[in-house]
Write a protein that holds these residues in place. Structure first.
Motif, PDB file in Angstrom:
ATOM      1  N   SER A  68      -8.529  15.822  25.680  1.00 54.12           N
ATOM      2  CA  SER A  68      -9.882  15.948  26.035  1.00 54.12           C
ATOM      3  C   SER A  68     -10.556  17.292  26.101  1.00 54.12           C
ATOM      4  O   SER A  68     -11.619  17.761  25.769  1.00 54.12           O
ATOM      5  N   GLU A  69      -9.645  18.262  27.022  1.00 57.29           N
ATOM      6  CA  GLU A  69     -10.241  19.469  27.248  1.00 57.29           C
ATOM      7  C   GLU A  69     -10.155  20.130  25.917  1.00 57.29           C
ATOM      8  O   GLU A  69     -11.305  20.903  25.487  1.00 57.29           O
ATOM      9  N   LYS A  70      -9.326  20.095  24.986  1.00 55.95           N
ATOM     10  CA  LYS A  70      -9.257  20.747  23.679  1.00 55.95           C
ATOM     11  C   LYS A  70     -10.308  20.214  22.818  1.00 55.95           C
ATOM     12  O   LYS A  70     -11.036  21.212  22.205  1.00 55.95           O
ATOM     13  N   THR A  71     -10.639  19.150  22.638  1.00 53.86           N
ATOM     14  CA  THR A  71     -11.859  18.532  22.144  1.00 53.86           C
ATOM     15  C   THR A  71     -13.157  19.111  22.497  1.00 53.86           C
ATOM     16  O   THR A  71     -13.957  19.626  21.718  1.00 53.86           O
ATOM     17  N   GLU A  72     -13.294  19.449  23.918  1.00 50.32           N
ATOM     18  CA  GLU A  72     -14.535  19.950  24.408  1.00 50.32           C
ATOM     19  C   GLU A  72     -14.540  21.446  23.900  1.00 50.32           C
ATOM     20  O   GLU A  72     -15.622  22.097  23.591  1.00 50.32           O
ATOM     21  N   ARG A  73     -13.441  22.182  24.157  1.00 50.10           N
ATOM     22  CA  ARG A  73     -13.271  23.468  23.772  1.00 50.10           C
ATOM     23  C   ARG A  73     -13.695  24.004  22.296  1.00 50.10           C
ATOM     24  O   ARG A  73     -14.436  24.703  22.122  1.00 50.10           O
ATOM     25  N   LEU A  74     -13.276  23.017  21.520  1.00 52.64           N
ATOM     26  CA  LEU A  74     -13.272  23.240  19.978  1.00 52.64           C
ATOM     27  C   LEU A  74     -14.629  22.816  19.779  1.00 52.64           C
ATOM     28  O   LEU A  74     -15.379  23.564  18.859  1.00 52.64           O
ATOM     29  N   ALA A  75     -15.422  21.965  20.082  1.00 52.21           N
ATOM     30  CA  ALA A  75     -16.790  21.644  20.083  1.00 52.21           C
ATOM     31  C   ALA A  75     -17.646  22.825  20.322  1.00 52.21           C
ATOM     32  O   ALA A  75     -18.595  23.054  19.870  1.00 52.21           O
ATOM     33  N   ALA A  76     -17.300  23.183  21.633  1.00 47.90           N
ATOM     34  CA  ALA A  76     -18.290  24.321  22.066  1.00 47.90           C
ATOM     35  C   ALA A  76     -18.200  25.497  21.272  1.00 47.90           C
ATOM     36  O   ALA A  76     -19.123  26.111  20.993  1.00 47.90           O
ATOM     37  N   ALA A  77     -17.025  25.888  20.885  1.00 48.52           N
ATOM     38  CA  ALA A  77     -16.722  27.040  19.999  1.00 48.52           C
ATOM     39  C   ALA A  77     -17.578  26.978  18.789  1.00 48.52           C
ATOM     40  O   ALA A  77     -18.185  27.886  18.605  1.00 48.52           O
ATOM     41  N   THR A  78     -17.701  25.563  18.045  1.00 47.26           N
ATOM     42  CA  THR A  78     -18.379  25.735  16.870  1.00 47.26           C
ATOM     43  C   THR A  78     -19.788  25.668  16.931  1.00 47.26           C
ATOM     44  O   THR A  78     -20.505  26.030  16.218  1.00 47.26           O
ATOM     45  N   ALA A  79     -20.403  25.497  18.076  1.00 47.66           N
ATOM     46  CA  ALA A  79     -21.694  25.418  18.561  1.00 47.66           C
ATOM     47  C   ALA A  79     -22.133  26.821  19.350  1.00 47.66           C
ATOM     48  O   ALA A  79     -23.404  26.906  19.451  1.00 47.66           O
ATOM     49  N   GLY A  80     -21.203  27.703  19.305  1.00 49.19           N
ATOM     50  CA  GLY A  80     -21.666  28.781  19.930  1.00 49.19           C
ATOM     51  C   GLY A  80     -22.442  29.878  18.939  1.00 49.19           C
ATOM     52  O   GLY A  80     -22.529  29.640  17.511  1.00 49.19           O
ATOM     53  N   ALA A  81     -23.042  30.652  19.519  1.00 51.20           N
ATOM     54  CA  ALA A  81     -24.049  31.454  18.481  1.00 51.20           C
ATOM     55  C   ALA A  81     -23.315  32.915  17.844  1.00 51.20           C
ATOM     56  O   ALA A  81     -23.602  33.275  16.896  1.00 51.20           O
ATOM     57  N   ASP A  82     -22.075  32.936  18.373  1.00 54.82           N
ATOM     58  CA  ASP A  82     -21.352  34.416  17.995  1.00 54.82           C
ATOM     59  C   ASP A  82     -19.969  33.732  17.201  1.00 54.82           C
ATOM     60  O   ASP A  82     -19.079  33.669  18.234  1.00 54.82           O
ATOM     61  N   PRO A  83     -19.898  33.695  16.278  1.00 58.82           N
ATOM     62  CA  PRO A  83     -18.478  32.992  15.713  1.00 58.82           C
ATOM     63  C   PRO A  83     -17.352  33.818  15.757  1.00 58.82           C
ATOM     64  O   PRO A  83     -16.214  33.221  16.025  1.00 58.82           O
ATOM     65  N   TRP A  84     -17.495  34.981  16.011  1.00 62.95           N
ATOM     66  CA  TRP A  84     -16.311  35.875  15.880  1.00 62.95           C
ATOM     67  C   TRP A  84     -15.821  35.947  17.375  1.00 62.95           C
ATOM     68  O   TRP A  84     -14.574  35.569  17.701  1.00 62.95           O
ATOM     69  N   ALA A  85     -16.901  36.027  18.578  1.00 65.81           N
ATOM     70  CA  ALA A  85     -16.290  35.712  19.839  1.00 65.81           C
ATOM     71  C   ALA A  85     -15.763  34.368  20.023  1.00 65.81           C
ATOM     72  O   ALA A  85     -15.024  34.098  20.865  1.00 65.81           O
ATOM     73  N   ALA A  86     -16.263  33.306  19.494  1.00 65.59           N
ATOM     74  CA  ALA A  86     -15.830  31.906  19.802  1.00 65.59           C
ATOM     75  C   ALA A  86     -14.427  31.834  19.033  1.00 65.59           C
ATOM     76  O   ALA A  86     -13.575  31.134  19.601  1.00 65.59           O
ATOM     77  N   LEU A  87     -14.153  32.457  17.940  1.00 65.08           N
ATOM     78  CA  LEU A  87     -13.000  32.518  17.361  1.00 65.08           C
ATOM     79  C   LEU A  87     -11.739  33.101  18.482  1.00 65.08           C
ATOM     80  O   LEU A  87     -10.896  32.486  18.445  1.00 65.08           O
ATOM     81  N   LEU A  88     -12.358  34.337  18.677  1.00 65.72           N
ATOM     82  CA  LEU A  88     -11.163  34.788  19.903  1.00 65.72           C
ATOM     83  C   LEU A  88     -10.995  33.744  21.110  1.00 65.72           C
ATOM     84  O   LEU A  88     -10.054  33.843  21.644  1.00 65.72           O
ATOM     85  N   ASP A  89     -12.066  33.076  21.476  1.00 67.74           N
ATOM     86  CA  ASP A  89     -11.784  32.139  22.487  1.00 67.74           C
ATOM     87  C   ASP A  89     -10.964  31.277  22.073  1.00 67.74           C
ATOM     88  O   ASP A  89     -10.138  31.038  22.907  1.00 67.74           O
ATOM     89  N   VAL A  90     -10.952  30.669  21.006  1.00 66.29           N
ATOM     90  CA  VAL A  90     -10.310  29.391  20.599  1.00 66.29           C
ATOM     91  C   VAL A  90      -8.676  30.011  20.533  1.00 66.29           C
ATOM     92  O   VAL A  90      -7.735  29.592  20.953  1.00 66.29           O
ATOM     93  N   VAL A  91      -8.423  31.135  20.080  1.00 65.39           N
ATOM     94  CA  VAL A  91      -7.313  31.832  19.650  1.00 65.39           C
ATOM     95  C   VAL A  91      -6.601  31.961  21.289  1.00 65.39           C
ATOM     96  O   VAL A  91      -5.462  31.550  21.518  1.00 65.39           O
ATOM     97  N   ARG A  92      -7.227  32.563  22.031  1.00 63.48           N
ATOM     98  CA  ARG A  92      -6.833  32.507  23.565  1.00 63.48           C
ATOM     99  C   ARG A  92      -6.585  31.198  23.961  1.00 63.48           C
ATOM    100  O   ARG A  92      -5.403  31.052  24.932  1.00 63.48           O
ATOM    101  N   PHE A  93      -7.609  30.254  23.714  1.00 62.37           N
ATOM    102  CA  PHE A  93      -7.093  28.923  24.257  1.00 62.37           C
ATOM    103  C   PHE A  93      -5.849  28.420  24.044  1.00 62.37           C
ATOM    104  O   PHE A  93      -5.275  27.701  24.637  1.00 62.37           O
ATOM    105  N   LEU A  94      -5.830  28.555  22.534  1.00 62.34           N
ATOM    106  CA  LEU A  94      -4.481  27.806  21.921  1.00 62.34           C
ATOM    107  C   LEU A  94      -3.401  28.541  22.191  1.00 62.34           C
ATOM    108  O   LEU A  94      -2.082  27.727  22.330  1.00 62.34           O
ATOM    109  N   ALA A  95      -3.340  29.865  22.454  1.00 60.69           N
ATOM    110  CA  ALA A  95      -2.315  30.704  22.488  1.00 60.69           C
ATOM    111  C   ALA A  95      -1.579  30.638  24.123  1.00 60.69           C
ATOM    112  O   ALA A  95      -0.364  30.906  24.278  1.00 60.69           O
ATOM    113  N   ALA A  96      -2.731  30.488  25.116  1.00 67.22           N
ATOM    114  CA  ALA A  96      -2.284  30.783  26.493  1.00 67.22           C
ATOM    115  C   ALA A  96      -1.272  29.849  26.915  1.00 67.22           C
ATOM    116  O   ALA A  96      -0.516  30.544  27.556  1.00 67.22           O
ATOM    117  N   PRO A  97      -1.265  28.237  26.562  1.00 65.07           N
ATOM    118  CA  PRO A  97      -0.048  27.643  27.099  1.00 65.07           C
ATOM    119  C   PRO A  97       1.412  28.283  26.661  1.00 65.07           C
ATOM    120  O   PRO A  97       2.499  27.953  27.312  1.00 65.07           O
TER     121      PRO A  97
END
Length: 219
Positions: A68-97
């Motif tokens: 559920s957390e992943k679904t929310e984070r990915l949805a928030a990323a695609t809705a963001g205004a800055d796709p590059w910043a959103a991409l880096l946020d997704v990478v950090r989120f997926l790699a952090a664990p």
């Protein structure tokens, strides 16, 4: 008829999953017994099986723990205004664990079990598809915004981004000296050079450092 408290029921399920997590990570799925899970959870087998039908269901619940957390984070990323910043946020989120001690061996065990369990393989495949779709969308938007090299194929580039993230887990699971948290900045730098290098050159009108040095040497 006894009323079930949803919050208490969910908490009990999570307690069982947490108790099984260390066993699955250190012993693997096959060597972990239901008796060990019951002992780690401090519950009888009848109580454990009230929440999960079998060991496999516990393992799958563990792998889907952050769904559920992943679904929310990915949805928030695609809705963001800055796709590059959103991409880096997704990478950090997926790699952090990968920096968590139990996550890399669990990922490796899940990959092993997926070869034996078609349903589990389908679940993991769907997770990968969801991540790949979001990363591809962000790369497409970033290219349109002039933030990355527009000559890159977004789908192919997304596959390489995911491969680099996956390497964090495999390296952490197989190389004792590998430090995922310490390597994350390097991963982000690699993505910066890989995805943005050509677009930066177009914006500045300059040549990449290697080409610039070669020109200087020729003079």
């Amino acid at each position: 008829m006894r009323t079930i408290d949803p919050a208490k029921h969910a908490a009990r399920r999570q307690h069982i999953v947490n108790a099984a997590c260390d066993l699955f990570a250190t012993q693997g799925f096959e060597r972990t017994t239901t008796a060990q899970i019951c002992k780690a959870a401090g519950m009888s087998s009848g109580n454990v099986f009230h929440y999960f039908p079998n060991k496999r269901a516990i393992f799958i619940a563990l792998l889907q723990d952050d769904k559920s957390e992943k679904t929310e984070r990915l949805a928030a990323a695609t809705a963001g205004a800055d796709p590059w910043a959103a991409l880096l946020d997704v990478v950090r989120f997926l790699a952090a664990p990968a920096a968590e001690p139990l996550a890399p061996p669990l990922v490796m065990e899940a990959m092993l079990q997926a070869h034996r369990d078609p349903e589990l393989a389908e679940l993991l495949s769907q997770d990968n598809t969801d991540e790949h779709t979001v990363i591809t969308e962000l790369l497409t938007k970033a290219a349109a915004a002039g933030q990355i090299d527009p000559d890159l194929d977004p789908g192919h580039a997304a596959s390489w981004v995911m491969a680099l993230i996956a390497s964090m887990y495999t390296s952490a699971a197989t190389e004792p000296s590998f430090d995922p948290a310490g390597q994350l900045p390097t991963l982000l730098l690699i993505l910066e050079r890989f995805l943005r290098g050509a677009s930066q050159e177009r914006r500045t009108g300059g040549a990449p450092p290697r080409e610039a040095n070669a020109s200087a040497a020729a003079r």
